[in-house]
Design a protein around this motif. Structure first.
Motif, mmCIF file in Angstrom:
data_model
loop_
_atom_site.group_PDB
_atom_site.id
_atom_site.type_symbol
_atom_site.label_atom_id
_atom_site.label_comp_id
_atom_site.label_asym_id
_atom_site.label_seq_id
_atom_site.Cartn_x
_atom_site.Cartn_y
_atom_site.Cartn_z
ATOM 1 N N ARG A 28 -2.798 14.650 -20.966
ATOM 2 C CA ARG A 28 -2.369 13.727 -19.761
ATOM 3 C C ARG A 28 -1.429 14.646 -18.927
ATOM 4 N N THR A 30 1.362 14.698 -16.028
ATOM 5 C CA THR A 30 1.868 13.667 -15.246
ATOM 6 C C THR A 30 3.267 13.962 -15.097
ATOM 7 N N ASP A 36 7.828 17.387 -14.193
ATOM 8 C CA ASP A 36 6.266 17.616 -14.425
ATOM 9 C C ASP A 36 6.133 17.792 -15.929
ATOM 10 N N ARG A 38 3.288 17.462 -19.642
ATOM 11 C CA ARG A 38 1.963 17.455 -19.948
ATOM 12 C C ARG A 38 1.823 17.025 -21.484
ATOM 13 N N HIS B 116 -7.341 7.447 -5.998
ATOM 14 C CA HIS B 116 -6.395 8.444 -6.360
ATOM 15 C C HIS B 116 -4.946 7.635 -6.334
ATOM 16 N N GLY B 120 -4.646 6.843 -10.114
ATOM 17 C CA GLY B 120 -4.271 8.424 -10.357
ATOM 18 C C GLY B 120 -5.162 9.485 -10.527
ATOM 19 N N ASP B 122 -7.807 12.367 -10.056
ATOM 20 C CA ASP B 122 -7.539 13.575 -9.403
ATOM 21 C C ASP B 122 -8.352 14.173 -8.604
ATOM 22 N N ASP B 124 -8.800 15.431 -4.166
ATOM 23 C CA ASP B 124 -8.189 15.635 -2.791
ATOM 24 C C ASP B 124 -8.152 14.426 -1.969
#
Lengths: 297, 216
Positions: A28, A30, A36, A38, B116, B120, B122, B124
């Motif tokens: 994950r 985020t 940031d 991980r 998105h 969330g 992933d 463009d």
């Protein structure tokens, strides 16, 4: 934004996902408080969480707790304790994680909205309320200094479909408990087990000051609904709230008295704001003119 | 009874629920754990729809996938008056099919931006929003041209399954950070759809108090 400097927020245990969200092959990736991060399941089976740089390279390893079906981490060195929920040990209850909904607003606004009984008949029509039964009965909101939590008790509201297991309307009793600026738990009359409370929990992951992900769970006594049905009920409630929340202006929560007009039904919200102010939290809070200037400088 | 494999937050599932409600056809739902369970990608669900997509409709053993195909099927079977899908007039049929196909264009862009922004995913999101605006400009121009000739619906002078097909992911566009404020033709069309008898809401699509309620 860069990692916050808000000492209070940095020293909270904060949710970053469900336990299932970080696996060996799919981490994950985020953000938390502007940093940031991980999360991935490591070779020994535990979940590891790291700060990451712009290129995604792992930096500092963060303390992790795997509790209540979720992953919690802290960015600080002296974190306040994560809340205790002894109901998780009670036999007959079922934990259903709901997942998250991302909302472009302050994480504090999402918690405050969760505490608001007054919006049920308007936003959650035929789910958590309906006109004309819009009255919010008097209830009690307080800061409990001994546990450093906000509580609202004796809340009562007529609901069409108070929980997935409710078939008729009922007068629901509620208690709200706020244990962190980003964590709140609702205790609600169980429709099928007299005297028992069902739990609905909200863990808000603050990504940035004006962006968050609202993770939630239910822990009810419920034998008739599937996990999927319980998930869909809660997701529907959160998706009804989302557009309302994103349209609240300013996105950052004002803590200056008089900025927004309180109604009697907002007693819990006012107590929550007072508690936030006492903690000197600035993350997700509207900046006054002086600090806005110093930020620009 | 009709079974709808359903996810409450899906605009493509919602268009089927909306149309079944308009037709007054009883149905039951089979809730699918699209998120966070990703049940639509597992083997059991792929046995029902190898594409791994919602919605799927099971009408007494006849299993059909694809939201637009389901609308066409339901109209052909359950709309006795035949107003929702005119298959006798070649021009009306052509227009309806054209806008049914356009619904996929809207899903590919507006729905992607919403996935998105809400969950969330992933992807463009800038490209998704740009694509949605390109589609909405075409849609808005068409709807305004329709108003000039006194026709207030996508494929003619009455509502058709094309309107039902295109409606959800236009109405849900703000969920994906797409502002509809400048699309006046679209906004009037959304309000017309919301005023239809037997209209039902979904989370994110609701009747707004400040919407014009007067008839055209």
């Amino acid at each position: 934004m860069a990692k916050t400097t808000d000492a209070f927020a940095l020293n909270e245990w904060l949710v970053i996902g469900r336990l299932e969200d970080a696996t060996h092959d799919k981490p994950r990736v985020t953000r938390l408080l502007g940093q940031d991060i991980r999360a991935e399941r490591t070779a020994d089976g535990a979940i590891g969480v790291w700060e990451t740089d712009l290129a995604g390279n792992k930096g500092r390893a963060l303390p992790v707790q795997e509790r209540y079906g979720h992953i919690f981490v802290t960015l600080g060195d002296t974190p306040r304790d994560l809340l205790e929920m002894p109901e998780f040990e009670e036999e007959g209850r079922r934990l259903v994680t709901i997942g998250y909904v991302r909302v472009k607003t302050s994480p504090l606004r999402v918690v405050e909205n969760f505490l608001d009984l007054g919006h049920f008949p308007y936003v959650h029509t035929n789910y958590l309320g309906a006109e004309p039964q819009t009255e919010v009965a008097n209830y009690k909101a307080e800061i409990r200094e001994d546990v450093d939590e906000v509580w609202a008790t004796d809340c009562s509201f007529f609901q069409q479909k108070a929980a997935k297991s409710a078939t008729d309307g009922q007068q629901s009793e509620y208690e709200y408990r706020v244990t962190s600026p980003f964590i709140t738990v609702l205790y609600k009359t169980c429709p099928i087990k007299p005297g028992a409370w069902d739990l609905v929990g909200l863990f808000v992951q603050p990504l940035d000051e004006d962006l968050c992900e609202a993770h939630s769970f239910v822990l009810p006594f419920d034998e008739e609904n599937t996990d999927v049905e319980l998930r869909h009920f809660q997701q529907t409630i959160f998706l009804q709230d989302r557009p309302i929340l994103e349209n609240q202006l300013p996105a950052l929560l004002p803590l200056t008295p008089g900025t927004e007009m309180p109604a009697r039904a907002d007693a819990t919200s006012m107590t929550y704001r007072r508690w936030l102010k006492k903690k000197n939290i600035t993350f997700g809070v509207q900046k006054d003119a002086a600090s806005t200037n110093s930020r620009a400088a | 009874m009709i079974k709808l494999y359903d996810y409450p937050a899906s605009g493509n599932c919602y268009k089927i629920r909306l149309f079944l409600n308009i037709l007054g056809v009883a149905y039951e739902t089979v809730p699918v754990d699209f998120y966070p369970g990703l049940e639509h990608r597992n083997a059991d669900f792929k046995a029902i729809n190898p594409l791994g997509q919602l919605p799927v409709l099971d009408d007494d053993g006849f299993v059909i996938r694809d939201a637009q195909a389901i609308l066409a099927y339901l109209a052909s079977k359950y709309d006795a008056a035949g107003t929702w899908f005119d298959r006798d007039d070649p021009v009306a049929l052509g227009k309806t099919m054209m806008w049914l196909a356009f619904a996929d264009q809207i899903t590919a862009t507006s729905s992607a931006a919403r996935l998105h922004d809400v969950l969330g995913f992933d992807l463009d999101v800038d490209a998704a929003r740009k694509g949605a605006h390109a589609a909405f400009r075409i849609l808005d121009d068409h709807l305004i041209e329709q108003e000039f000739v006194g026709e207030y619906w996508l494929a003619g002078d009455r509502a058709s399954i094309a309107d039902i097909a295109c409606f959800p992911y236009v109405a849900l566009a703000p969920d994906g950070g797409i502002n509809l404020g400048n699309y006046h033709g679209i906004r009037r069309w959304l309000a017309r759809i919301k005023r239809m008898p037997d209209f039902v809401e979904m989370p994110g699509i609701f009747l707004e108090f400040d919407e014009p309620m007067a008839a055209e």
